[in-house]
Write a protein that holds these residues in place. Sequence first.
Motif, PDB file in Angstrom:
ATOM      1  N   THR A   1      14.814  17.322  -7.318  1.00  0.00           N
ATOM      2  CA  THR A   1      15.190  16.831  -8.646  1.00  0.00           C
ATOM      3  C   THR A   1      14.439  15.574  -9.050  1.00  0.00           C
ATOM      4  N   LEU A   2      13.853  14.861  -8.081  1.00  0.00           N
ATOM      5  CA  LEU A   2      13.169  13.606  -8.386  1.00  0.00           C
ATOM      6  C   LEU A   2      11.782  13.626  -7.780  1.00  0.00           C
ATOM      7  N   LYS A   3      10.767  13.386  -8.635  1.00  0.00           N
ATOM      8  CA  LYS A   3       9.387  13.265  -8.193  1.00  0.00           C
ATOM      9  C   LYS A   3       8.828  11.968  -8.771  1.00  0.00           C
ATOM     10  N   THR A   4       8.560  11.032  -7.914  1.00  0.00           N
ATOM     11  CA  THR A   4       8.081   9.724  -8.361  1.00  0.00           C
ATOM     12  C   THR A   4       7.301   9.088  -7.213  1.00  0.00           C
ATOM     13  N   ASP A   5       6.997   7.788  -7.332  1.00  0.00           N
ATOM     14  CA  ASP A   5       6.360   7.092  -6.225  1.00  0.00           C
ATOM     15  C   ASP A   5       7.401   6.279  -5.454  1.00  0.00           C
ATOM     16  N   TYR A   6       6.982   5.769  -4.302  1.00  0.00           N
ATOM     17  CA  TYR A   6       7.918   5.081  -3.415  1.00  0.00           C
ATOM     18  C   TYR A   6       8.454   3.800  -4.048  1.00  0.00           C
TER      19      TYR A   6
ATOM     20  N   ALA B   1      12.128  10.013   3.706  1.00  0.00           N
ATOM     21  CA  ALA B   1      11.938   9.356   5.000  1.00  0.00           C
ATOM     22  C   ALA B   1      10.767   9.978   5.755  1.00  0.00           C
ATOM     23  N   ALA B   2      10.696  11.299   5.791  1.00  0.00           N
ATOM     24  CA  ALA B   2       9.596  11.966   6.491  1.00  0.00           C
ATOM     25  C   ALA B   2       8.262  11.717   5.796  1.00  0.00           C
ATOM     26  N   THR B   3       8.255  11.723   4.467  1.00  0.00           N
ATOM     27  CA  THR B   3       7.009  11.507   3.717  1.00  0.00           C
ATOM     28  C   THR B   3       6.448  10.113   3.971  1.00  0.00           C
TER      29      THR B   3
ATOM     30  N   ASP C   1       8.998   3.136  -7.308  1.00  0.00           N
ATOM     31  CA  ASP C   1      10.024   3.465  -8.289  1.00  0.00           C
ATOM     32  C   ASP C   1      11.283   3.998  -7.613  1.00  0.00           C
ATOM     33  N   TYR C   2      11.099   4.733  -6.515  1.00  0.00           N
ATOM     34  CA  TYR C   2      12.260   5.262  -5.792  1.00  0.00           C
ATOM     35  C   TYR C   2      13.121   4.130  -5.250  1.00  0.00           C
ATOM     36  N   LEU C   3      12.485   3.117  -4.637  1.00  0.00           N
ATOM     37  CA  LEU C   3      13.251   2.003  -4.075  1.00  0.00           C
ATOM     38  C   LEU C   3      13.834   1.110  -5.163  1.00  0.00           C
ATOM     39  N   LYS C   4      13.157   1.011  -6.278  1.00  0.00           N
ATOM     40  CA  LYS C   4      13.599   0.093  -7.317  1.00  0.00           C
ATOM     41  C   LYS C   4      14.704   0.676  -8.191  1.00  0.00           C
ATOM     42  N   ASN C   5      14.606   1.941  -8.538  1.00  0.00           N
ATOM     43  CA  ASN C   5      15.486   2.500  -9.568  1.00  0.00           C
ATOM     44  C   ASN C   5      16.350   3.674  -9.119  1.00  0.00           C
ATOM     45  N   HIS C   6      16.172   4.151  -7.898  1.00  0.00           N
ATOM     46  CA  HIS C   6      16.897   5.369  -7.511  1.00  0.00           C
ATOM     47  C   HIS C   6      17.622   5.198  -6.177  1.00  0.00           C
TER      48      HIS C   6
ATOM     49  N   GLY D   1       0.806  -1.213   0.000  1.00  0.00           N
ATOM     50  CA  GLY D   1       0.000   0.000   0.000  1.00  0.00           C
ATOM     51  C   GLY D   1       0.835   1.257   0.000  1.00  0.00           C
ATOM     52  N   LEU D   2       2.101   1.148   0.424  1.00  0.00           N
ATOM     53  CA  LEU D   2       2.993   2.301   0.414  1.00  0.00           C
ATOM     54  C   LEU D   2       3.654   2.513  -0.937  1.00  0.00           C
ATOM     55  N   PHE D   3       3.505   1.559  -1.858  1.00  0.00           N
ATOM     56  CA  PHE D   3       4.192   1.669  -3.149  1.00  0.00           C
ATOM     57  C   PHE D   3       3.776   2.932  -3.905  1.00  0.00           C
ATOM     58  N   GLU D   4       2.506   3.287  -3.839  1.00  0.00           N
ATOM     59  CA  GLU D   4       1.989   4.380  -4.661  1.00  0.00           C
ATOM     60  C   GLU D   4       2.057   5.738  -3.971  1.00  0.00           C
ATOM     61  N   VAL D   5       2.700   5.802  -2.834  1.00  0.00           N
ATOM     62  CA  VAL D   5       2.838   7.092  -2.149  1.00  0.00           C
ATOM     63  C   VAL D   5       3.780   7.991  -2.952  1.00  0.00           C
ATOM     64  N   PRO D   6       3.343   9.183  -3.364  1.00  0.00           N
ATOM     65  CA  PRO D   6       4.244  10.074  -4.117  1.00  0.00           C
ATOM     66  C   PRO D   6       5.335  10.633  -3.209  1.00  0.00           C
TER      67      PRO D   6
END
Length: 344
Positions: A104-109, A192-194, A111-116, A92-97
Amino acid sequence: MGLMRALGKDKRRLALWLFVAAVLGVVVAFSIPRTYKSVVMLAPETTGSSMASSISSLASMVGIYGSNNMTGDAIYPEIYPEVVGAMRFRMGLFEVPVTTKDGTLKTDYYDYLKNHQRRAWWSWPAWWIGQMVQRLKASDDALKKGQKRNPLQPTREEYKVAMKVSDDVVCQVDKKTSVISITVEAQDPMVAATIANAAKERLQVFITNYRTNKARQDLDYMKKLFEEARRQYVNARQKYGGYADANRDLILESARMRQEELENDMQLQYNIYTQVAQQLQMAEAKVQEKTPAFTVLQEAMVPVKHANMPKIFILAVFLLLGFVLRVVWILWKKRSELITLSQA
C-alpha cells in the motif's frame, strides 16, 4: 506475619489493584507498535597472513591487543560500526526506495521514517506539541526543491531522521571472528529487509572504494599514458608511411637517412606503446586484486515474527508492579502498627 495478615484482610482491594494493573498492562501491550528486525551477516576477506591473524585473534581473546588491524589498513572490521554510524552513511540510506509488505505504500526511507511511523497513544501529545513548535519556527533550513542533501549541513528534519536511522540500523563486529552483523529494525518487515540489504551493499561499496582507491588512481593515470602513447605511435607511423610513399624512387642518402630516422622513431613509439599497454593490463589486474570479497553468511530475510516484548511479559510486569505498589501502600498506611509489633 503482620504484613501477611494485612494482605489477607485486604484481598478485595488487592484484587482490584491487580485488575486495574492488568487492564493497564493489556492496553500498553496492544498500544506499542510492532517492530521487525532483519539481520545480515558478512564475513570479510582477510588480507593479512594466517600467522598475523592467529596472533591478533589470541590477543583479542586475552584483551592485550584491542585491534585486528594487522594489515595496516585505516578501515578495518572493528571500525565498521563507526562507518555505518557516520552521518554520510545514514543520509545515504534516505533515498533507498521502500515498499511495505502489503504494497500500500511505496516511497523512500526518509519519507517512511518521517511521515509513516505508528506511535503509541501516550506519545501523541509530545509529538503534537513538537509539530506546533516546529510550525512556529522559521523554515529556513527546509530542503528546497531540486537541492541535494548535504551531510555536512543537514537540516533540522534530516538530523532528526538521521538519529532515528542510527537507532534502527546497527552494525556489530565479532572481534574474534570478524563477522559483520547489520541489524535493521522497522515497523514493516519488508522495509526492514530492504534497508538491511541496502546497508550491506553500501558498506561493501564503501570498503571496496577505500581498498581500491590507490589502484584505481593508478589505473586512471595508466589510461592517460596509454592514450598518449597510442596517439604518438599513430602519428609516428603516419609520418613514416607518408614519407616512405613520397620518396620511394629517390636514392639520395639524405632521404634514406630521414626515412631511417622516421622508422626508428616509429619503432621507439611502438615499444613505448606496447610497454604502456602491458602496464595498463597490470593496473587493471591490480584493481581486481585489491577488490575485497565479502561472503554473505546470512541474507536479509523478511522477518515473520515481530521483535516486540511478548505481551504476556508486559502483563506480568504490570501485575507485579500493581502488587508491589499495593504492598507499599499497606506498609505506609499501617506503619505505626508494624512498628509497635516489631517493638513488642
